[in-house]
Design an enzyme around this catalytic site. Structure first.
Site, PDB file in Angstrom:
ATOM      1  N   PRO A  88      -3.902   1.825   5.495  1.00 44.43           N
ATOM      2  CA  PRO A  88      -2.690   0.882   6.328  1.00 44.43           C
ATOM      3  C   PRO A  88      -3.747   0.170   7.354  1.00 44.43           C
ATOM      4  O   PRO A  88      -3.057  -0.692   8.122  1.00 44.43           O
ATOM      5  CB  PRO A  88      -1.806   1.860   6.981  1.00 44.43           C
ATOM      6  CG  PRO A  88      -2.364   3.131   6.720  1.00 44.43           C
ATOM      7  CD  PRO A  88      -3.421   3.230   5.794  1.00 44.43           C
ATOM      8  N   GLU A 115      -5.082  12.930   6.909  1.00 47.56           N
ATOM      9  CA  GLU A 115      -4.773  12.234   8.328  1.00 47.56           C
ATOM     10  C   GLU A 115      -5.821  10.927   8.176  1.00 47.56           C
ATOM     11  O   GLU A 115      -5.561   9.889   9.079  1.00 47.56           O
ATOM     12  CB  GLU A 115      -5.111  13.046   9.473  1.00 47.56           C
ATOM     13  CG  GLU A 115      -4.019  13.825   9.731  1.00 47.56           C
ATOM     14  CD  GLU A 115      -2.495  13.384   9.683  1.00 47.56           C
ATOM     15  OE1 GLU A 115      -2.345  12.493  10.498  1.00 47.56           O
ATOM     16  OE2 GLU A 115      -1.756  13.764   8.884  1.00 47.56           O
ATOM     17  N   ARG A 153      -3.397  -8.547 -14.193  1.00 50.07           N
ATOM     18  CA  ARG A 153      -2.451  -9.793 -14.577  1.00 50.07           C
ATOM     19  C   ARG A 153      -3.224 -10.805 -14.362  1.00 50.07           C
ATOM     20  O   ARG A 153      -2.738 -11.861 -14.763  1.00 50.07           O
ATOM     21  CB  ARG A 153      -1.094  -9.386 -14.232  1.00 50.07           C
ATOM     22  CG  ARG A 153      -0.849  -9.496 -12.841  1.00 50.07           C
ATOM     23  CD  ARG A 153       0.674  -9.013 -12.419  1.00 50.07           C
ATOM     24  NE  ARG A 153       1.605 -10.066 -12.938  1.00 50.07           N
ATOM     25  CZ  ARG A 153       1.911 -11.367 -12.733  1.00 50.07           C
ATOM     26  NH1 ARG A 153       1.106 -11.702 -11.664  1.00 50.07           N
ATOM     27  NH2 ARG A 153       2.929 -11.685 -13.409  1.00 50.07           N
ATOM     28  N   ASP A 168       4.250 -17.493 -11.078  1.00 47.62           N
ATOM     29  CA  ASP A 168       4.804 -16.592 -10.495  1.00 47.62           C
ATOM     30  C   ASP A 168       5.128 -16.844  -8.928  1.00 47.62           C
ATOM     31  O   ASP A 168       4.602 -17.872  -8.411  1.00 47.62           O
ATOM     32  CB  ASP A 168       3.738 -15.483 -10.384  1.00 47.62           C
ATOM     33  CG  ASP A 168       3.359 -14.715 -11.410  1.00 47.62           C
ATOM     34  OD1 ASP A 168       4.323 -14.811 -12.244  1.00 47.62           O
ATOM     35  OD2 ASP A 168       2.261 -14.075 -11.573  1.00 47.62           O
TER      36      ASP A 168
HETATM   37  N1  ADE Z   1      -2.643   4.311   2.515  1.00 47.59           N
HETATM   38  C1  ADE Z   1      -1.581   5.016   3.289  1.00 47.59           C
HETATM   39  N2  ADE Z   1      -0.754   3.916   3.490  1.00 47.59           N
HETATM   40  C2  ADE Z   1      -1.329   2.995   2.799  1.00 47.59           C
HETATM   41  C3  ADE Z   1      -0.949   1.341   2.904  1.00 47.59           C
HETATM   42  N3  ADE Z   1       0.121   0.777   3.557  1.00 47.59           N
HETATM   43  N4  ADE Z   1      -1.813   0.612   2.316  1.00 47.59           N
HETATM   44  C4  ADE Z   1      -2.846   1.105   1.718  1.00 47.59           C
HETATM   45  N5  ADE Z   1      -3.244   2.039   1.764  1.00 47.59           N
HETATM   46  C5  ADE Z   1      -2.649   3.177   2.318  1.00 47.59           C
END
Ligand code: ADE
Length: 249
Positions: A88, A115, A153, A168
């Site tokens: 994230p 974590e 794709r 798309d």
């Molecule tokens: N691992 C956990 N959450 C994630 C996300 N939003 N994007 C990529 N990998 C992740």
């Protein structure tokens, strides 16, 4: 295009990869996905891949050794291709990044769990970090599949239609126009007359305008970067002009 995926959950990939379009793509050698179990590069009896964080606090951290060994064994040194970490904290994935990444012949994807992972993996093994959105999942496996799907794709021949992914949503910088198929009337709801007219030029203009309208209604932020013709700008200008400040689009 080749993908090497490094994960602690190798078993979750095959049901998706062995279905429909991605299955056909790998049978035709357009896409090759190899899934590697990080545990195979542990050397202790219990195949431990995580440990407690230095400095204390909750959660477990992925250890660096198995990850380095796994990636270096598969890619060789120097590393044969970019090494992406799904996290994230990465740059937020979109169609522009999908196109950029699809220019590579090979990509390695590391799926984080627990974590987080030891920062030295980020600093000295990973070359790029990708997030699939501003929310947190339990691991990088679903994001890795999303990346494989979105990139595959774009490879010529993967989609049945030779026009492929050109219309798309997002490919043009706009959302896609609405689609209809038979029957011409369903529960009293019709199909826009113009689509039944056989007039290709009018259909094409209608689709462009619907794309513009839909993008204006749902994702006006995209219009700032979209490639708009003078005619597009005039169409949007007229819509905006006909609306009062408080009208809904
Ligand atoms: N691992 C956990 N959450 C994630 C996300 N939003 N994007 C990529 N990998 C992740």
């Amino acid at each position: 295009m080749k993908f090497d995926i490094f994960t602690l959950l190798p078993e979750i990939f095959s049901p998706y990869l062995e279905s429909s379009i991605l299955k056909r793509a790998s049978e035709r050698d357009l896409v090759n996905v190899q899934v590697h179990d990080i545990r195979d590069w542990t050397h202790d009896r219990h195949h431990i891949t995580d440990d407690t964080p230095y400095g204390g606090g909750g959660g477990m951290i992925m250890k660096p050794e198995p990850l380095f060994e796994a990636v270096e064994a598969v890619l060789g040194t120097p590393l044969a291709c970019p090494v992406l970490l799904l996290t994230p904290q990465g740059r937020v994935f979109n169609q522009v990044i999908a196109r950029e990444l699809s220019s590579h012949q090979q990509l390695a994807l590391i799926c984080g769990r627990y974590e987080g992972l030891d920062e030295r993996v980020r600093q000295h093994l990973v070359t790029d970090e990708i997030s699939i959105g501003d929310y947190v999942l339990t691991g990088g496996e679903l994001p890795a599949l999303i990346l494989v799907d979105a990139l595959s794709r774009l490879i010529p021949g993967v989609l049945g239609d030779p026009k492929g992914a050109t219309d798309d949503s997002h490919a043009t910088g706009l959302l896609e126009y609405p689609h209809y198929t038979r029957p011409p009337e369903f529960r009293g709801w019709g199909v826009p007359e113009i689509l039944l007219s056989g007039d290709h030029a009018r259909v094409s203009r209608w689709r462009r305008e619907q794309s513009l309208l839909r993008t204006l209604q749902r994702r006006p932020d995209l219009l700032e970067k979209a490639d708009l013709s003078e005619k597009d700008k005039e169409f949007l200008g007229n819509i905006r002009k006909n609306l009062g400040d408080h009208d809904e689009i």
